[in-house]
Design an enzyme around this catalytic site. Structure first.
Site, PDB file in Angstrom:
ATOM      1  N   LYS A 109      -6.871 -44.514 -42.474  1.00  0.00           N
ATOM      2  CA  LYS A 109      -7.145 -44.992 -41.325  1.00  0.00           C
ATOM      3  C   LYS A 109      -7.048 -46.867 -41.499  1.00  0.00           C
ATOM      4  CE  LYS A 109     -11.584 -46.252 -42.908  1.00  0.00           C
ATOM      5  NZ  LYS A 109     -12.776 -46.393 -43.027  1.00  0.00           N
ATOM      6  N   ARG A 147     -16.822 -48.017 -47.228  1.00  0.00           N
ATOM      7  CA  ARG A 147     -16.386 -47.030 -46.857  1.00  0.00           C
ATOM      8  C   ARG A 147     -14.947 -48.112 -46.830  1.00  0.00           C
ATOM      9  NH1 ARG A 147     -18.042 -47.510 -40.629  1.00  0.00           N
ATOM     10  NH2 ARG A 147     -19.210 -48.634 -41.516  1.00  0.00           N
ATOM     11  N   CYS A 189     -10.761 -39.749 -50.415  1.00  0.00           N
ATOM     12  CA  CYS A 189     -12.386 -39.234 -50.447  1.00  0.00           C
ATOM     13  C   CYS A 189     -12.754 -37.817 -49.963  1.00  0.00           C
ATOM     14  CB  CYS A 189     -13.559 -40.149 -49.837  1.00  0.00           C
ATOM     15  SG  CYS A 189     -13.386 -41.648 -51.727  1.00  0.00           S
ATOM     16  N   ALA A 206     -11.841 -37.596 -32.771  1.00  0.00           N
ATOM     17  CA  ALA A 206     -10.586 -36.090 -32.183  1.00  0.00           C
ATOM     18  C   ALA A 206      -9.126 -36.800 -32.422  1.00  0.00           C
ATOM     19  CB  ALA A 206     -10.183 -35.554 -31.329  1.00  0.00           C
TER      20      ALA A 206
END
Ligand code: NAD
Length: 438
Positions: A321, A155, A261, A253
């Protein structure tokens, strides 16, 4: 062992550095000369926690080096990993031109009697291994090699720890000789190894990423029901996640999944299943729910601000992210561009992603003001939107944030803050699927 990695991006560079860290000798190849120059000069082209030290340490120990020459890499390595891009095409299927080109290039430099294991680490559709093998044979009749699939599950943002201690290592191979060599590569990592056939290994990667995307869309659909009913999706997710069969991970959520990806891998799996005559309609719904999250969120903002044109809107977060500088397919970028497109004056801040967002022309600095601090972005803002859940955003001086803003209004697109805390600071606070913060 002597290893070569073709493609020195997020996967190739981090894998190369981790392989070197456990004692292998690694040559990282890239055809982007600027990247190779930077790496040779000790500069790291991407941000990934812990990567810079790892690269410097292993270069100094002479276990890691960089080149633009595939021949150099293949000549000096028993095992050749492919870690080049596999982007989506317009119809969602995978563009395999990078992989095919590398297969031809490997064929062009393989010398007689030089047995090599060619390992596909890129995310590819099932049956790509067969095509890679056919291509190498077609361009080099005497080549001695095996093709192995070894999908990567790292990740971004925690790629180094993910690679150093993975949950599992998947080796798809039809050759005992290649499997034994691959097991030796991974011996120092002390992780469970699953040996499969090549097709199954390739499928595992698309099936895994699609399942994780499904979990995110599932909780986002539940969030909509929570909003409509007055329940709190965070409590619901905790309650579901405490069941060991389900687990709490990927039940967050928010604005939905993005990045380089999940969106492309879900699209690819849909396309692959269609091509094989077994359409996977569930994944089409996963995509639809994901796409609807940003639309619903923007509607919420529009409802409160009424008209977006000429409104001062602060956005915290640009990367897809936290803990990465990767802004590819970032929902935060889509949000910023939507608001700017509607005529809002957007002031945006991100700890690591702003430079790449501008460099890759994903954000136009003439239309969006890039700020140097979270507080600067909030000056005179009529609302603040949290688009990426960087930890540093949770630790701001919210009295100062409130004082800087024109109106104390927060829309939290990642449910990072606690509704109670924000209300105690005097903000009107909206989140995704949270009771009292609709
Ligand atoms: P990336 O774009 O960061 O890096 C790819 C690198 O390959 C680039 O540096 C590019 O210059 C180089 N390259 C392209 N063609 C080349 C060639 N012919 N010779 C030498 N170098 C070449 O991509 P990435 O994010 O590392 O992804 C690579 C693959 O791994 C993709 O299939 C992706 O789906 C998969 N993957 C990515 C992640 C992730 O989190 N980024 C995780 C798991 C798997």
């Amino acid at each position: 062992m002597d290893l070569c990695i073709i493609g020195s991006g997020y996967v190739g560079l981090v894998s190369g550095a981790c392989f070197a860290e456990v004692g292998h000798h690694v040559v990282c190849v890239d055809n982007d000369q600027r990247k190779v120059d930077m790496l040779q000069a000790g500069q790291i082209p991407i941000y990934e926690p812990g990567l810079e030290e790892l690269v410097h340490r292993n270069v100094a120990a002479r276990r890691l080096r960089f080149t633009n020459s595939i021949e150099d890499g293949v000549d000096h390595s028993q095992i050749v990993f492919i870690a080049v891009p596999t982007p989506p095409q317009v119809d969602g299927s995978v563009d395999l031109t990078y992989i095919e080109r590398v297969a031809r290039e490997i064929a062009g430099v393989l010398k007689p009697g030089q047995y090599r294991v060619v390992v596909d680490k890129s995310t590819v559709p099932v049956k790509t291994g067969e095509k890679v093998a056919d291509t190498i044979k077609r361009y080099n009749k005497g080549a001695e090699f095996d093709v192995v699939s070894n999908p990567e599950f790292l990740r971004e943002g925690c790629a180094v720890p993910d690679l150093m201690s993975p949950d599992r290592i998947v080796i798809g191979s039809a050759s005992d000789r290649a499997t034994d060599l691959m097991k030796r590569v991974y011996e120092p990592f002390q992780a469970p190894i699953l040996v499969t056939d090549v097709n199954s290994a390739e499928l595992i990667k698309h099936a895994a990423n699609s399942f994780l995307s499904l979990k995110i869309s599932y909780i986002n659909a539940v969030a909509a029901i929570c909003e409509a009913s007055g329940a709190d999706v965070e409590m619901v997710a905790d309650g579901i996640g405490m069941d060991k069969r389900i687990g709490r991970n990927f039940l967050n959520a928010g604005l939905g999944y993005g990045g380089s990806c999940f969106p492309k891998d879900v699209k690819a799996f849909i396309a692959i299943s269609k091509q094989l005559g077994t359409p996977f309609k569930l994944l089409e719904e996963v995509e639809r729910i994901n796409g609807s999250m940003l639309t619903r969120f923007i509607e919420k903002v529009r409802e409160k601000l009424w008209v977006l044109k000429d409104k001062n809107i602060a956005v915290w977060g640009m990367t897809f992210k936290p803990d990465t500088d990767d802004v590819r397919n970032s929902v935060a970028i889509d949000l910023i561009n939507h608001l700017a497109g509607a005529g809002a004056h957007v002031t945006a801040y991100d700890p690591k992603g702003a430079e790449k967002a501008v460099e890759w022309k994903l954000i136009d600095p003439a239309k969006v003001k890039i700020c140097a601090t979270p507080l600067e972005a909030c000056k005179d803002a009529e609302c603040l939107i949290l688009a990426t859940e960087w930890k540093e955003f949770a630790n701001q001086d919210f009295d100062a944030v409130k004082a800087a803003m024109h109106t104390p209004l927060i829309f939290d697109g990642r449910n990072l803050f606690s509704p109670e805390t924000m209300r105690d600071f005097g903000f009107t606070y909206y989140a995704v699927g949270r009771a009292g913060a609709k």
